[in-house]
Design an enzyme around this catalytic site. Structure first.
Site, PDB file in Angstrom:
ATOM      1  N   HIS A 182       0.814  -1.211   0.000  1.00  0.00           N
ATOM      2  CA  HIS A 182       0.000   0.000   0.000  1.00  0.00           C
ATOM      3  C   HIS A 182       0.851   1.268   0.000  1.00  0.00           C
ATOM      4  CE1 HIS A 182      -3.654  -2.258   0.654  1.00  0.00           C
ATOM      5  NE2 HIS A 182      -3.156  -2.804   1.750  1.00  0.00           N
ATOM      6  N   HIS A 188       2.666   8.935   1.457  1.00  0.00           N
ATOM      7  CA  HIS A 188       1.507   9.017   0.575  1.00  0.00           C
ATOM      8  C   HIS A 188       1.870   9.965  -0.568  1.00  0.00           C
ATOM      9  CE1 HIS A 188      -1.067   7.103   3.614  1.00  0.00           C
ATOM     10  NE2 HIS A 188      -0.425   7.860   4.495  1.00  0.00           N
ATOM     11  N   THR A 208      -5.772   7.029   8.497  1.00  0.00           N
ATOM     12  CA  THR A 208      -6.247   7.261   7.130  1.00  0.00           C
ATOM     13  C   THR A 208      -6.248   6.005   6.282  1.00  0.00           C
ATOM     14  OG1 THR A 208      -4.044   7.879   6.345  1.00  0.00           O
ATOM     15  CG2 THR A 208      -5.448   9.655   7.215  1.00  0.00           C
ATOM     16  N   THR A 209      -6.130   4.843   6.916  1.00  0.00           N
ATOM     17  CA  THR A 209      -6.296   3.557   6.251  1.00  0.00           C
ATOM     18  C   THR A 209      -7.163   2.685   7.148  1.00  0.00           C
ATOM     19  OG1 THR A 209      -4.272   2.677   7.258  1.00  0.00           O
ATOM     20  CG2 THR A 209      -4.060   3.647   5.059  1.00  0.00           C
TER      21      THR A 209
END
Length: 303
Positions: A89, A118, A221-222
């Site tokens: 990810h 990110h 945030t995941t």
């Protein structure tokens, strides 16, 4: 979203989404059996909560909070040899629990654990948080924790670098050479390699540049999107060259597709208040890049 409407898929395609699976929007296709960000609540119900992250910070609506004093960083000069990994990810680096952070209105002292990143596509917009609607090239979260009453308290420092849309450094940021160079060895999921000796102090702005920030309560945030995070968004930038930013887009997701767009879209504020430190300004210039520091309470799953 309805795949048949959005993707215009053939009607004979069947869908059997795993409730434990999730993906970023950049991965989603009609043949990709994963839950995109708008269906992360299928992977974990907490992702449908009312205090989710990231958010868009509207600076003119922030309130000044005198309790948001400067931070104290301890052992951030400590040299360590970390391992950098493509976890399917993102890119993640584990760090020894030697460095701590306190002050800044935090209720305790927290120990560094890891950082991840990110980003967008080839150096384009890719930050998770936005400020006054501006999405920046990258966030680099540094997470730390301290156990208290059976829960885990965590901190994340998010560094945003330059973007071709805003400001691109004319030269590479040599402090990030080791990380960018290591990306070539971890293009595939679960690949990992050792970093040369480095320190957290090399990867964040000087302490005197970390006195201006915003703060709000949010979530990871995941998935599982735990709503126990105190975010602090720093104003001061860390530049990367366009080539350095673009190198992250050469990584691959689990399915072999380019690892791009690794950010969750901004979530509704739902009445939450965003605060600013005494050094924070109300208006953010278009050249300003974002660095973010987050404190998470009750961290049980990073990815």
């Amino acid at each position: 979203r309805d795949c048949l409407k959005i993707m215009k898929c053939p009607h004979h395609i069947s869908f059997s989404l795993s409730l434990s699976d999730w993906c970023y929007q950049s991965q989603f296709t009609c043949a990709q059996e994963c839950n995109g960000p708008d269906k992360w609540n299928h992977a974990n119900s907490a992702c449908a909560g009312k205090s989710q992250s990231p958010i868009n910070v509207v600076t003119r609506k922030t309130l000044k909070d005198e309790r948001l004093t400067p931070f104290e960083f301890t052992n951030y000069q400590q040299i360590f040899r970390g391992t950098i990994k493509n976890n399917g990810h993102s890119v993640q680096v584990a760090v020894p629990h030697l460095s701590t952070i306190s002050g800044g209105g935090l209720p305790s002292t927290y120990k560094a654990v890891q950082f991840h990143l990110h980003w967008g596509i080839n150096g384009g917009p890719g930050s998770e948080h936005t400020i006054d609607g501006e999405q920046y090239p990258m966030e680099v979260p540094y997470q730390s924790f301290k156990k208290k009453k059976g829960s885990v308290l965590a901190i994340c420092v998010h560094l945003s670098s330059s973007s071709s849309f805003f400001f691109v450094s004319n030269s590479a940021n040599r402090k990030y050479d080791s990380i960018v160079s290591a990306l070539r060895a971890i293009k595939n999921t679960n690949a990992n390699t050792s970093l040369p000796p480095t320190s957290l102090a090399q990867l964040i702005p000087p302490e005197h540049n970390l006195t201006s920030f915003y703060r709000y309560r949010g979530s990871l945030t995941t998935p599982g999107c735990i709503e126990a995070v105190v975010w602090t968004l720093f104003e001061n930038p860390i530049p990367l060259s366009f080539d350095q930013l673009r190198a992250f887009s050469e990584l691959k997701f689990r399915d072999g597709k380019p690892m791009v767009g690794t950010f969750r879209p901004v979530q509704p504020l739902n009445g939450r208040q965003v605060y600013r430190s005494g050094g924070a300004v109300l208006l953010v210039s278009s050249n300003l890049l974002m660095a973010a520091l987050a404190t998470a309470l009750g961290l049980s799953r990073l990815y």
